[in-house]
Write an enzyme that holds these catalytic residues in place. Structure first.
Site: not given
Ligand code: SAT
Ligand code: MN
Length: 593
Positions: A82, A239, A262-263, A265, A267, A288, A408, A502
Protein backbone atom coordinates in the site's frame (compact mmCIF):
# COMPACT_ATOMS: atom_id res chain seq x y z
CA UNK A 1 -23.29 7.95 -24.82
CA UNK A 2 -25.46 4.84 -25.11
CA UNK A 3 -24.13 1.45 -24.18
CA UNK A 4 -22.86 0.87 -27.68
CA UNK A 5 -19.81 -1.01 -26.50
CA UNK A 6 -20.49 -4.68 -26.93
CA UNK A 7 -19.24 -6.72 -24.05
CA UNK A 8 -17.15 -9.77 -24.91
CA UNK A 9 -19.19 -11.40 -22.20
CA UNK A 10 -22.45 -10.85 -24.04
CA UNK A 11 -24.12 -7.51 -23.53
CA UNK A 12 -25.15 -5.64 -20.44
CA UNK A 13 -26.78 -8.09 -18.01
CA UNK A 14 -30.56 -7.88 -17.95
CA UNK A 15 -30.55 -7.18 -14.20
CA UNK A 16 -28.07 -4.29 -14.42
CA UNK A 17 -29.60 -1.25 -12.71
CA UNK A 18 -29.78 1.94 -14.81
CA UNK A 19 -27.50 3.76 -12.37
CA UNK A 20 -24.76 1.20 -12.93
CA UNK A 21 -25.17 1.14 -16.70
CA UNK A 22 -25.01 4.92 -16.92
CA UNK A 23 -21.91 5.07 -14.77
CA UNK A 24 -20.19 2.35 -16.83
CA UNK A 25 -21.02 4.34 -19.98
CA UNK A 26 -19.52 7.50 -18.52
CA UNK A 27 -16.36 5.72 -17.47
CA UNK A 28 -16.06 3.99 -20.86
CA UNK A 29 -16.38 7.35 -22.60
CA UNK A 30 -13.55 8.71 -20.45
CA UNK A 31 -11.20 5.72 -20.48
CA UNK A 32 -11.94 4.48 -24.07
CA UNK A 33 -11.49 0.72 -23.60
CA UNK A 34 -11.41 -1.65 -26.55
CA UNK A 35 -13.96 -3.91 -24.85
CA UNK A 36 -16.35 -3.91 -21.91
CA UNK A 37 -16.79 -7.11 -19.94
CA UNK A 38 -19.55 -7.38 -17.34
CA UNK A 39 -18.40 -9.98 -14.82
CA UNK A 40 -20.88 -12.62 -13.74
CA UNK A 41 -18.57 -14.36 -11.29
CA UNK A 42 -19.00 -17.87 -12.72
CA UNK A 43 -16.23 -20.43 -12.63
CA UNK A 44 -16.20 -20.50 -16.44
CA UNK A 45 -15.56 -16.79 -16.52
CA UNK A 46 -12.74 -16.87 -13.97
CA UNK A 47 -11.15 -19.91 -15.66
CA UNK A 48 -11.19 -18.07 -18.99
CA UNK A 49 -9.65 -14.94 -17.47
CA UNK A 50 -6.99 -17.02 -15.81
CA UNK A 51 -6.21 -18.79 -19.09
CA UNK A 52 -5.77 -15.49 -20.87
CA UNK A 53 -3.35 -14.33 -18.17
CA UNK A 54 -1.43 -17.57 -18.47
CA UNK A 55 -1.25 -17.14 -22.23
CA UNK A 56 0.14 -13.63 -21.84
CA UNK A 57 2.58 -15.03 -19.23
CA UNK A 58 1.28 -12.67 -16.57
CA UNK A 59 0.30 -15.68 -14.53
CA UNK A 60 2.52 -18.72 -14.10
CA UNK A 61 0.97 -22.08 -13.25
CA UNK A 62 2.80 -23.71 -10.33
CA UNK A 63 3.51 -27.42 -9.97
CA UNK A 64 0.11 -29.02 -10.72
CA UNK A 65 0.88 -32.18 -8.71
CA UNK A 66 1.94 -30.59 -5.43
CA UNK A 67 0.13 -27.24 -5.83
CA UNK A 68 -2.94 -27.99 -7.95
CA UNK A 69 -4.71 -24.94 -9.36
CA UNK A 70 -2.09 -22.60 -7.89
CA UNK A 71 -0.57 -19.70 -9.78
CA UNK A 72 2.13 -17.12 -9.37
CA UNK A 73 1.74 -13.47 -10.26
CA UNK A 74 4.75 -11.17 -10.24
CA UNK A 75 3.88 -7.56 -9.77
CA UNK A 76 5.92 -4.61 -10.94
CA UNK A 77 8.82 -4.38 -8.44
CA UNK A 78 7.77 -0.83 -7.56
CA UNK A 79 4.23 -1.93 -6.79
CA UNK A 80 4.32 -4.32 -3.86
CA UNK A 81 2.50 -2.64 -0.96
CA UNK A 82 0.00 0.00 0.00
CA UNK A 83 1.10 3.58 -0.60
CA UNK A 84 -0.14 5.62 2.34
CA UNK A 85 1.51 8.86 1.16
CA UNK A 86 -0.47 8.59 -2.09
CA UNK A 87 -3.78 7.71 -0.42
CA UNK A 88 -6.25 10.56 0.09
CA UNK A 89 -9.61 11.15 1.71
CA UNK A 90 -11.39 13.87 -0.25
CA UNK A 91 -14.15 15.44 1.84
CA UNK A 92 -15.83 18.79 1.15
CA UNK A 93 -14.57 20.09 4.47
CA UNK A 94 -10.89 19.33 5.01
CA UNK A 95 -11.47 19.03 8.76
CA UNK A 96 -13.70 15.98 8.22
CA UNK A 97 -10.75 13.95 6.89
CA UNK A 98 -8.79 14.76 10.04
CA UNK A 99 -5.04 15.08 10.61
CA UNK A 100 -4.91 11.29 10.27
CA UNK A 101 -5.51 11.44 6.49
CA UNK A 102 -4.01 13.12 3.47
CA UNK A 103 -6.69 15.35 2.07
CA UNK A 104 -7.45 16.82 -1.29
CA UNK A 105 -10.36 19.00 -2.33
CA UNK A 106 -12.87 16.64 -4.05
CA UNK A 107 -13.17 18.76 -7.17
CA UNK A 108 -9.42 19.05 -7.54
CA UNK A 109 -9.05 15.33 -6.86
CA UNK A 110 -11.63 14.39 -9.48
CA UNK A 111 -9.95 16.66 -12.02
CA UNK A 112 -6.55 15.17 -11.26
CA UNK A 113 -7.81 11.62 -11.47
CA UNK A 114 -9.98 12.09 -14.53
CA UNK A 115 -6.98 13.51 -16.38
CA UNK A 116 -5.12 10.30 -15.55
CA UNK A 117 -8.06 8.08 -16.50
CA UNK A 118 -8.57 9.85 -19.83
CA UNK A 119 -7.93 7.26 -22.54
CA UNK A 120 -6.05 5.01 -20.09
CA UNK A 121 -7.90 1.86 -21.18
CA UNK A 122 -7.20 2.19 -24.91
CA UNK A 123 -6.57 -1.28 -26.26
CA UNK A 124 -7.56 -2.79 -22.91
CA UNK A 125 -10.67 -4.46 -21.53
CA UNK A 126 -12.83 -2.60 -19.04
CA UNK A 127 -14.15 -5.10 -16.50
CA UNK A 128 -17.31 -4.30 -14.56
CA UNK A 129 -17.04 -6.12 -11.24
CA UNK A 130 -20.20 -6.10 -9.09
CA UNK A 131 -19.44 -7.30 -5.57
CA UNK A 132 -21.14 -7.68 -2.23
CA UNK A 133 -19.23 -7.14 1.02
CA UNK A 134 -20.80 -9.58 3.47
CA UNK A 135 -23.29 -12.41 3.01
CA UNK A 136 -25.63 -11.71 0.08
CA UNK A 137 -28.67 -11.93 2.33
CA UNK A 138 -27.37 -9.94 5.29
CA UNK A 139 -28.91 -6.57 6.15
CA UNK A 140 -25.42 -5.53 7.24
CA UNK A 141 -23.82 -6.18 3.84
CA UNK A 142 -23.04 -3.45 1.30
CA UNK A 143 -22.60 -3.58 -2.43
CA UNK A 144 -20.18 -1.95 -4.78
CA UNK A 145 -19.05 -2.05 -8.38
CA UNK A 146 -15.40 -1.90 -9.27
CA UNK A 147 -14.45 -0.94 -12.78
CA UNK A 148 -10.92 -2.10 -13.52
CA UNK A 149 -8.67 -2.81 -16.48
CA UNK A 150 -6.78 -5.54 -14.64
CA UNK A 151 -7.80 -9.17 -15.05
CA UNK A 152 -5.56 -9.96 -12.05
CA UNK A 153 -7.75 -7.65 -9.97
CA UNK A 154 -10.90 -9.38 -11.25
CA UNK A 155 -9.56 -12.81 -10.30
CA UNK A 156 -8.65 -11.54 -6.83
CA UNK A 157 -12.03 -9.87 -6.36
CA UNK A 158 -13.73 -13.12 -7.31
CA UNK A 159 -11.94 -14.79 -4.41
CA UNK A 160 -12.10 -11.95 -1.89
CA UNK A 161 -15.76 -10.94 -2.32
CA UNK A 162 -19.15 -12.34 -3.31
CA UNK A 163 -18.71 -11.21 -6.89
CA UNK A 164 -21.00 -11.37 -9.92
CA UNK A 165 -24.65 -11.60 -10.89
CA UNK A 166 -26.06 -12.00 -7.36
CA UNK A 167 -24.24 -8.92 -6.15
CA UNK A 168 -25.59 -6.99 -9.13
CA UNK A 169 -29.10 -8.13 -8.25
CA UNK A 170 -28.61 -6.82 -4.74
CA UNK A 171 -27.67 -3.39 -6.10
CA UNK A 172 -30.98 -3.38 -7.95
CA UNK A 173 -32.79 -3.97 -4.67
CA UNK A 174 -30.60 -1.59 -2.71
CA UNK A 175 -30.19 1.35 -5.11
CA UNK A 176 -26.96 2.51 -3.47
CA UNK A 177 -23.57 1.17 -4.38
CA UNK A 178 -19.98 2.22 -3.95
CA UNK A 179 -18.41 3.29 -7.26
CA UNK A 180 -14.80 2.17 -7.45
CA UNK A 181 -12.83 3.11 -10.54
CA UNK A 182 -9.44 1.49 -10.98
CA UNK A 183 -6.77 1.39 -13.65
CA UNK A 184 -3.23 0.12 -13.39
CA UNK A 185 -2.27 2.95 -15.77
CA UNK A 186 1.41 2.61 -16.58
CA UNK A 187 2.26 1.62 -12.96
CA UNK A 188 4.43 4.67 -12.64
CA UNK A 189 4.78 5.65 -8.96
CA UNK A 190 4.61 9.27 -10.15
CA UNK A 191 1.11 8.68 -11.44
CA UNK A 192 -0.22 6.61 -8.57
CA UNK A 193 -3.06 7.85 -6.36
CA UNK A 194 -5.74 6.20 -4.26
CA UNK A 195 -8.57 8.70 -3.73
CA UNK A 196 -11.66 8.29 -1.57
CA UNK A 197 -14.81 10.41 -1.77
CA UNK A 198 -16.83 9.19 1.23
CA UNK A 199 -19.62 11.72 0.70
CA UNK A 200 -20.13 10.37 -2.83
CA UNK A 201 -19.49 6.71 -1.95
CA UNK A 202 -16.77 6.76 -4.60
CA UNK A 203 -13.17 5.59 -4.98
CA UNK A 204 -10.68 6.37 -7.73
CA UNK A 205 -7.45 4.41 -7.80
CA UNK A 206 -4.77 4.76 -10.47
CA UNK A 207 -1.32 3.36 -11.11
CA UNK A 208 -1.15 0.31 -8.84
CA UNK A 209 -2.23 -3.31 -9.10
CA UNK A 210 -1.40 -4.18 -5.46
CA UNK A 211 -4.07 -5.61 -3.13
CA UNK A 212 -4.93 -2.78 -0.76
CA UNK A 213 -4.57 -0.21 -3.54
CA UNK A 214 -6.43 -2.09 -6.27
CA UNK A 215 -8.91 -4.59 -4.77
CA UNK A 216 -11.24 -1.73 -3.98
CA UNK A 217 -13.72 -3.80 -1.97
CA UNK A 218 -11.09 -4.34 0.71
CA UNK A 219 -9.39 -1.42 2.48
CA UNK A 220 -10.89 1.32 0.27
CA UNK A 221 -14.54 0.29 0.54
CA UNK A 222 -14.82 -2.02 3.56
CA UNK A 223 -12.71 0.26 5.77
CA UNK A 224 -12.28 3.84 4.52
CA UNK A 225 -15.69 4.39 2.94
CA UNK A 226 -17.45 2.07 5.41
CA UNK A 227 -15.93 3.74 8.50
CA UNK A 228 -17.39 7.02 7.26
CA UNK A 229 -20.81 5.43 6.70
CA UNK A 230 -20.59 3.57 10.00
CA UNK A 231 -20.11 6.81 11.87
CA UNK A 232 -23.18 8.31 10.23
CA UNK A 233 -25.27 5.22 10.87
CA UNK A 234 -24.02 4.19 14.31
CA UNK A 235 -22.00 1.05 13.70
CA UNK A 236 -18.27 0.21 13.38
CA UNK A 237 -16.15 -0.77 10.37
CA UNK A 238 -12.93 -2.19 11.76
CA UNK A 239 -9.56 -3.68 10.81
CA UNK A 240 -10.24 -6.84 12.80
CA UNK A 241 -10.18 -10.60 12.51
CA UNK A 242 -13.14 -12.52 13.90
CA UNK A 243 -12.81 -15.97 15.42
CA UNK A 244 -15.02 -18.42 17.27
CA UNK A 245 -13.43 -20.04 20.30
CA UNK A 246 -15.06 -23.24 21.52
CA UNK A 247 -14.23 -24.50 24.98
CA UNK A 248 -14.03 -28.20 25.88
CA UNK A 249 -17.50 -27.76 27.42
CA UNK A 250 -18.82 -26.84 23.99
CA UNK A 251 -19.39 -23.16 24.71
CA UNK A 252 -18.44 -20.81 21.87
CA UNK A 253 -17.25 -17.24 22.32
CA UNK A 254 -16.75 -14.94 19.36
CA UNK A 255 -13.80 -12.60 19.52
CA UNK A 256 -12.68 -9.78 17.22
CA UNK A 257 -9.12 -8.50 17.25
CA UNK A 258 -7.46 -5.46 15.77
CA UNK A 259 -3.75 -5.59 15.00
CA UNK A 260 -1.86 -3.53 12.44
CA UNK A 261 -1.08 -5.15 9.07
CA UNK A 262 1.30 -8.10 9.22
CA UNK A 263 1.06 -8.53 13.03
CA UNK A 264 -0.43 -12.00 12.82
CA UNK A 265 -4.17 -11.49 12.40
CA UNK A 266 -4.39 -14.35 9.94
CA UNK A 267 -2.37 -16.62 12.25
CA UNK A 268 -4.57 -15.85 15.26
CA UNK A 269 -7.76 -16.26 13.24
CA UNK A 270 -6.59 -19.73 12.18
CA UNK A 271 -4.96 -20.78 15.44
CA UNK A 272 -4.48 -24.48 16.09
CA UNK A 273 -4.55 -25.29 19.81
CA UNK A 274 -1.37 -26.81 21.26
CA UNK A 275 -1.76 -30.44 22.23
CA UNK A 276 -1.99 -29.76 25.99
CA UNK A 277 -5.05 -27.58 25.36
CA UNK A 278 -6.89 -30.41 23.72
CA UNK A 279 -10.60 -29.90 23.51
CA UNK A 280 -10.36 -26.22 22.59
CA UNK A 281 -11.20 -25.30 19.04
CA UNK A 282 -10.72 -22.11 17.03
CA UNK A 283 -12.86 -21.43 13.97
CA UNK A 284 -12.30 -18.58 11.54
CA UNK A 285 -14.94 -16.06 10.59
CA UNK A 286 -12.55 -13.53 9.09
CA UNK A 287 -8.89 -12.53 9.14
CA UNK A 288 -8.81 -8.82 8.31
CA UNK A 289 -12.04 -6.80 8.42
CA UNK A 290 -15.09 -6.79 10.69
CA UNK A 291 -18.32 -4.81 10.49
CA UNK A 292 -19.87 -4.52 13.93
CA UNK A 293 -23.48 -3.61 14.62
CA UNK A 294 -25.24 -3.06 17.95
CA UNK A 295 -28.07 -5.59 17.94
CA UNK A 296 -31.58 -5.23 19.34
CA UNK A 297 -30.45 -7.47 22.23
CA UNK A 298 -27.77 -4.97 23.29
CA UNK A 299 -24.95 -7.19 22.10
CA UNK A 300 -22.44 -6.28 19.38
CA UNK A 301 -22.84 -8.42 16.24
CA UNK A 302 -20.03 -8.99 13.76
CA UNK A 303 -19.87 -9.94 10.11
CA UNK A 304 -16.82 -10.46 7.93
CA UNK A 305 -17.45 -8.46 4.76
CA UNK A 306 -14.86 -10.51 2.87
CA UNK A 307 -15.00 -13.99 1.37
CA UNK A 308 -11.30 -14.78 1.13
CA UNK A 309 -7.88 -14.18 2.62
CA UNK A 310 -5.20 -11.91 1.20
CA UNK A 311 -2.52 -13.05 3.60
CA UNK A 312 1.17 -12.47 4.11
CA UNK A 313 3.07 -15.53 2.84
CA UNK A 314 6.54 -15.31 4.47
CA UNK A 315 6.67 -17.06 7.82
CA UNK A 316 3.83 -19.44 6.97
CA UNK A 317 4.84 -22.99 7.85
CA UNK A 318 3.50 -26.11 9.51
CA UNK A 319 4.37 -24.72 12.94
CA UNK A 320 3.33 -21.06 12.65
CA UNK A 321 0.03 -21.71 10.91
CA UNK A 322 -0.59 -25.29 9.83
CA UNK A 323 -4.08 -24.47 8.62
CA UNK A 324 -2.85 -21.74 6.31
CA UNK A 325 0.10 -23.86 5.22
CA UNK A 326 -2.25 -26.60 4.10
CA UNK A 327 -4.90 -24.23 2.81
CA UNK A 328 -2.55 -22.60 0.32
CA UNK A 329 -1.48 -25.86 -1.30
CA UNK A 330 -4.33 -25.67 -3.79
CA UNK A 331 -6.61 -23.15 -5.49
CA UNK A 332 -4.35 -20.29 -4.45
CA UNK A 333 -3.08 -17.23 -6.22
CA UNK A 334 0.41 -16.29 -5.03
CA UNK A 335 1.82 -12.83 -5.57
CA UNK A 336 5.57 -12.13 -5.44
CA UNK A 337 6.85 -15.39 -3.95
CA UNK A 338 9.96 -17.25 -5.15
CA UNK A 339 9.94 -20.63 -6.93
CA UNK A 340 11.92 -23.83 -6.51
CA UNK A 341 13.44 -26.06 -9.19
CA UNK A 342 10.23 -28.14 -8.95
CA UNK A 343 8.16 -25.08 -9.74
CA UNK A 344 6.76 -24.93 -6.26
CA UNK A 345 6.24 -21.61 -4.50
CA UNK A 346 8.90 -20.76 -1.92
CA UNK A 347 9.21 -18.11 0.77
CA UNK A 348 11.36 -17.18 3.74
CA UNK A 349 10.26 -19.13 6.80
CA UNK A 350 8.87 -22.04 4.79
CA UNK A 351 11.60 -24.22 6.32
CA UNK A 352 11.82 -26.68 3.42
CA UNK A 353 12.95 -26.47 -0.20
CA UNK A 354 15.34 -24.10 -1.95
CA UNK A 355 14.46 -21.14 -4.11
CA UNK A 356 15.96 -20.95 -7.57
CA UNK A 357 14.06 -17.92 -8.86
CA UNK A 358 13.29 -14.87 -6.76
CA UNK A 359 10.07 -12.88 -6.63
CA UNK A 360 11.23 -10.70 -9.50
CA UNK A 361 11.89 -13.74 -11.70
CA UNK A 362 15.67 -13.43 -11.39
CA UNK A 363 17.97 -16.35 -10.52
CA UNK A 364 17.97 -16.30 -6.73
CA UNK A 365 20.99 -14.57 -5.22
CA UNK A 366 20.91 -13.87 -1.46
CA UNK A 367 23.01 -10.76 -2.09
CA UNK A 368 19.98 -9.27 -3.84
CA UNK A 369 17.71 -9.62 -0.82
CA UNK A 370 15.06 -12.11 0.18
CA UNK A 371 13.81 -14.66 -2.36
CA UNK A 372 10.14 -13.88 -1.70
CA UNK A 373 9.08 -10.29 -1.18
CA UNK A 374 8.48 -9.70 2.57
CA UNK A 375 4.95 -8.55 1.67
CA UNK A 376 4.28 -11.38 -0.78
CA UNK A 377 0.70 -12.57 -0.51
CA UNK A 378 -1.67 -15.47 -1.00
CA UNK A 379 -5.21 -14.99 -2.21
CA UNK A 380 -7.47 -17.90 -1.38
CA UNK A 381 -11.13 -18.52 -0.73
CA UNK A 382 -12.06 -18.54 2.97
CA UNK A 383 -13.90 -21.80 2.41
CA UNK A 384 -10.57 -23.51 1.68
CA UNK A 385 -9.74 -23.15 5.39
CA UNK A 386 -10.63 -26.44 7.08
CA UNK A 387 -11.58 -24.47 10.20
CA UNK A 388 -13.79 -22.05 8.32
CA UNK A 389 -16.78 -21.27 10.52
CA UNK A 390 -20.07 -21.61 8.60
CA UNK A 391 -21.35 -18.84 10.89
CA UNK A 392 -19.39 -16.53 8.57
CA UNK A 393 -22.34 -16.87 6.21
CA UNK A 394 -24.94 -16.17 8.87
CA UNK A 395 -26.75 -13.00 7.75
CA UNK A 396 -27.21 -11.97 11.40
CA UNK A 397 -23.48 -12.20 12.12
CA UNK A 398 -22.06 -13.49 15.39
CA UNK A 399 -22.32 -11.86 18.84
CA UNK A 400 -18.99 -10.72 20.27
CA UNK A 401 -17.85 -11.66 23.78
CA UNK A 402 -14.56 -9.79 23.52
CA UNK A 403 -12.51 -7.42 21.42
CA UNK A 404 -8.71 -7.42 21.50
CA UNK A 405 -6.42 -4.62 20.50
CA UNK A 406 -2.75 -5.18 19.99
CA UNK A 407 0.44 -4.13 18.39
CA UNK A 408 4.00 -5.23 17.94
CA UNK A 409 5.93 -3.81 20.89
CA UNK A 410 9.29 -4.90 22.23
CA UNK A 411 8.81 -3.29 25.63
CA UNK A 412 6.28 -1.99 28.14
CA UNK A 413 2.87 -3.38 27.10
CA UNK A 414 2.01 -6.59 28.98
CA UNK A 415 1.00 -9.87 27.40
CA UNK A 416 -2.63 -9.07 28.19
CA UNK A 417 -4.62 -6.55 30.19
CA UNK A 418 -8.30 -5.85 30.36
CA UNK A 419 -10.15 -2.55 30.27
CA UNK A 420 -12.24 -1.53 33.26
CA UNK A 421 -15.04 -0.21 31.08
CA UNK A 422 -15.98 0.33 27.45
CA UNK A 423 -14.62 3.89 27.54
CA UNK A 424 -11.37 2.73 29.08
CA UNK A 425 -11.13 0.14 26.30
CA UNK A 426 -11.63 2.83 23.70
CA UNK A 427 -8.67 4.68 25.20
CA UNK A 428 -6.67 1.43 25.09
CA UNK A 429 -7.54 1.03 21.41
CA UNK A 430 -6.79 4.67 20.67
CA UNK A 431 -3.35 4.27 22.21
CA UNK A 432 -2.33 1.22 20.15
CA UNK A 433 1.20 1.58 18.85
CA UNK A 434 3.18 -0.86 16.77
CA UNK A 435 6.54 -1.28 15.12
CA UNK A 436 5.97 -0.93 11.38
CA UNK A 437 6.07 -3.92 8.99
CA UNK A 438 6.43 -4.48 5.27
CA UNK A 439 2.72 -4.19 4.40
CA UNK A 440 3.10 -0.49 3.70
CA UNK A 441 5.92 1.25 1.88
CA UNK A 442 7.61 3.01 4.77
CA UNK A 443 10.49 2.34 7.13
CA UNK A 444 10.21 -1.02 8.87
CA UNK A 445 10.56 -1.36 12.67
CA UNK A 446 9.63 2.18 13.73
CA UNK A 447 7.12 2.60 16.59
CA UNK A 448 4.07 4.38 15.33
CA UNK A 449 0.68 5.10 16.89
CA UNK A 450 -1.96 3.12 15.11
CA UNK A 451 -5.29 3.56 16.92
CA UNK A 452 -7.46 0.45 16.63
CA UNK A 453 -4.98 -0.54 13.85
CA UNK A 454 -6.97 1.92 11.74
CA UNK A 455 -4.40 4.67 11.13
CA UNK A 456 -4.15 3.89 7.42
CA UNK A 457 -7.83 2.98 7.08
CA UNK A 458 -10.10 5.41 8.94
CA UNK A 459 -11.80 7.47 6.24
CA UNK A 460 -12.71 10.18 8.74
CA UNK A 461 -11.28 12.39 11.47
CA UNK A 462 -10.04 10.19 14.31
CA UNK A 463 -11.86 12.42 16.80
CA UNK A 464 -15.17 11.61 15.08
CA UNK A 465 -14.19 7.97 14.81
CA UNK A 466 -13.57 7.70 18.58
CA UNK A 467 -16.76 9.62 19.33
CA UNK A 468 -18.59 6.95 17.32
CA UNK A 469 -16.91 4.17 19.33
CA UNK A 470 -18.05 5.85 22.54
CA UNK A 471 -21.59 6.30 21.27
CA UNK A 472 -21.83 2.71 19.99
CA UNK A 473 -20.77 1.62 23.49
CA UNK A 474 -23.69 3.52 24.98
CA UNK A 475 -26.10 1.44 22.90
CA UNK A 476 -24.73 -1.85 24.22
CA UNK A 477 -26.30 -3.32 27.32
CA UNK A 478 -24.13 -6.43 26.95
CA UNK A 479 -20.92 -5.02 25.47
CA UNK A 480 -18.01 -7.27 24.64
CA UNK A 481 -15.12 -6.93 27.11
CA UNK A 482 -12.13 -5.04 25.74
CA UNK A 483 -8.54 -6.29 26.08
CA UNK A 484 -5.08 -5.33 24.91
CA UNK A 485 -2.53 -7.99 24.01
CA UNK A 486 1.12 -7.99 22.97
CA UNK A 487 2.70 -11.20 21.62
CA UNK A 488 5.90 -9.41 20.65
CA UNK A 489 7.70 -8.54 23.89
CA UNK A 490 11.47 -9.10 23.82
CA UNK A 491 14.25 -9.22 26.36
CA UNK A 492 17.52 -7.27 26.27
CA UNK A 493 19.12 -9.83 23.98
CA UNK A 494 16.28 -9.39 21.49
CA UNK A 495 14.65 -12.78 22.18
CA UNK A 496 10.88 -13.01 22.28
CA UNK A 497 9.53 -13.52 25.80
CA UNK A 498 6.38 -15.29 24.61
CA UNK A 499 6.30 -18.13 22.06
CA UNK A 500 3.22 -16.77 20.25
CA UNK A 501 1.29 -18.66 17.55
CA UNK A 502 -0.77 -21.56 18.97
CA UNK A 503 0.35 -20.77 22.51
CA UNK A 504 -1.60 -17.52 22.30
CA UNK A 505 -4.63 -19.66 23.03
CA UNK A 506 -3.51 -19.66 26.68
CA UNK A 507 -4.05 -15.92 26.72
CA UNK A 508 -7.45 -16.28 25.04
CA UNK A 509 -8.33 -18.87 27.65
CA UNK A 510 -7.78 -16.33 30.43
CA UNK A 511 -9.82 -13.85 28.44
CA UNK A 512 -12.74 -16.29 28.21
CA UNK A 513 -12.55 -16.97 31.94
CA UNK A 514 -12.85 -13.21 32.50
CA UNK A 515 -15.84 -13.02 30.19
CA UNK A 516 -17.57 -15.87 31.98
CA UNK A 517 -16.64 -14.48 35.39
CA UNK A 518 -14.68 -17.60 36.30
CA UNK A 519 -11.49 -15.85 37.31
CA UNK A 520 -10.51 -12.79 39.25
CA UNK A 521 -7.73 -10.44 38.21
CA UNK A 522 -5.21 -7.98 39.59
CA UNK A 523 -6.49 -4.46 39.46
CA UNK A 524 -3.69 -2.17 38.25
CA UNK A 525 -3.68 1.45 37.09
CA UNK A 526 -3.71 0.34 33.43
CA UNK A 527 -6.48 -2.25 33.89
CA UNK A 528 -6.97 -5.86 34.99
CA UNK A 529 -4.10 -8.28 34.60
CA UNK A 530 -3.78 -12.00 35.25
CA UNK A 531 -1.47 -13.17 37.99
CA UNK A 532 1.12 -15.70 36.88
CA UNK A 533 -0.89 -18.58 38.34
CA UNK A 534 -4.04 -17.50 36.45
CA UNK A 535 -2.54 -18.47 33.11
CA UNK A 536 -2.60 -22.06 32.01
CA UNK A 537 1.09 -22.72 31.38
CA UNK A 538 1.09 -26.49 31.54
CA UNK A 539 3.62 -27.97 29.16
CA UNK A 540 5.13 -24.59 28.38
CA UNK A 541 8.67 -23.58 29.26
CA UNK A 542 9.42 -19.90 29.32
CA UNK A 543 12.77 -18.24 29.84
CA UNK A 544 13.62 -17.42 33.45
CA UNK A 545 11.87 -14.21 34.45
CA UNK A 546 9.89 -14.00 31.22
CA UNK A 547 6.47 -14.38 32.80
CA UNK A 548 7.15 -11.70 35.42
CA UNK A 549 8.24 -9.33 32.68
CA UNK A 550 5.21 -10.18 30.54
CA UNK A 551 2.77 -9.46 33.36
CA UNK A 552 4.52 -6.51 34.98
CA UNK A 553 3.23 -2.95 34.97
CA UNK A 554 6.15 -0.56 34.85
CA UNK A 555 4.66 2.51 36.49
CA UNK A 556 7.28 5.01 35.36
CA UNK A 557 7.15 3.62 31.83
CA UNK A 558 3.37 3.89 31.80
CA UNK A 559 3.40 7.46 33.04
CA UNK A 560 5.66 8.23 30.09
CA UNK A 561 3.40 6.21 27.78
CA UNK A 562 0.28 8.04 28.94
CA UNK A 563 2.02 11.37 28.29
CA UNK A 564 2.91 10.20 24.80
CA UNK A 565 -0.64 9.02 24.21
CA UNK A 566 -1.76 12.44 25.41
CA UNK A 567 0.52 14.18 22.93
CA UNK A 568 -0.80 11.97 20.18
CA UNK A 569 -4.44 12.55 21.10
CA UNK A 570 -3.78 16.29 21.26
CA UNK A 571 -3.25 16.22 17.50
CA UNK A 572 -7.01 15.61 17.28
CA UNK A 573 -7.91 18.13 19.94
CA UNK A 574 -10.54 20.04 17.99
CA UNK A 575 -12.69 16.90 17.82
CA UNK A 576 -11.30 14.77 20.62
CA UNK A 577 -14.17 13.42 22.74
CA UNK A 578 -13.72 14.74 26.30
CA UNK A 579 -14.55 11.26 27.67
CA UNK A 580 -11.38 9.92 26.07
CA UNK A 581 -9.17 12.58 27.61
CA UNK A 582 -10.97 12.02 30.93
CA UNK A 583 -10.05 8.31 30.76
CA UNK A 584 -6.44 9.16 30.09
CA UNK A 585 -6.32 11.57 33.02
CA UNK A 586 -7.92 8.94 35.24
CA UNK A 587 -5.31 6.33 34.31
CA UNK A 588 -2.51 8.84 34.75
CA UNK A 589 -3.75 9.83 38.21
CA UNK A 590 -3.89 6.17 39.26
CA UNK A 591 -0.36 5.63 38.01
CA UNK A 592 0.89 8.54 40.06
CA UNK A 593 -0.79 7.44 43.30
O1 SAT B 1 -3.73 -3.48 2.32
S1 SAT B 1 -3.74 -4.91 2.06
O2 SAT B 1 -5.09 -5.38 2.24
O3 SAT B 1 -3.28 -5.14 0.73
C1 SAT B 1 -2.76 -5.73 3.16
C2 SAT B 1 -2.77 -5.15 4.50
O4 SAT B 1 -2.07 -4.16 4.73
O5 SAT B 1 -3.50 -5.64 5.39
MN1 MN C 1 -5.11 -5.71 6.92
Amino acid sequence: MATALKSDNGTVPANAPRSVVEWVDQVAALTRPARVHWCNGTKTEIDALRSSLIESQDLLPLNPESFPNCYLYRSDPSDVARVEHLTFVCTQDKADAGPNNHWMDPQAAHAKMDALFEGCMEGRTLYVVPYCMGPLDSPYSRVGVEITDSAYVVINMAIMTRMGTDALARIGADGHFVRGLHSTGDLSPERRFIMHFPEELAIKSFGSGYGGNALLGKKCHALRIASWQARQEGWLAEHMLILGLESPEGETHYVAAAFPSACGKTNLAMLIPPEVLNGWKVRTIGDDIAWLHPGPDGRLWAINPEAGYFGVVPGTNAMSNRNAYEMIRRDTLFTNVAVTADNEPWWEGLKTGTPVTDWQGRPYDPAQGPAAHPNSRFTVSATRNTDYDPQADNPAGVPLSAILFGGRRRTLTPLIYEAESWNHGVLMGAGVASETTAAATSQVGVLRRDPMAMKPFAGLHFGDYWANWLSVGKKLTQPPRLFHVNWFRRDDSGDYLWPGYGENLRVLQWMVSRVTGKTSARSTPIGFLPSAHDLNLSGLTLKEGALDALLAVDNAGWVQEMHEVGEFLAEYKDRLPPELEAERTRVLERLKN
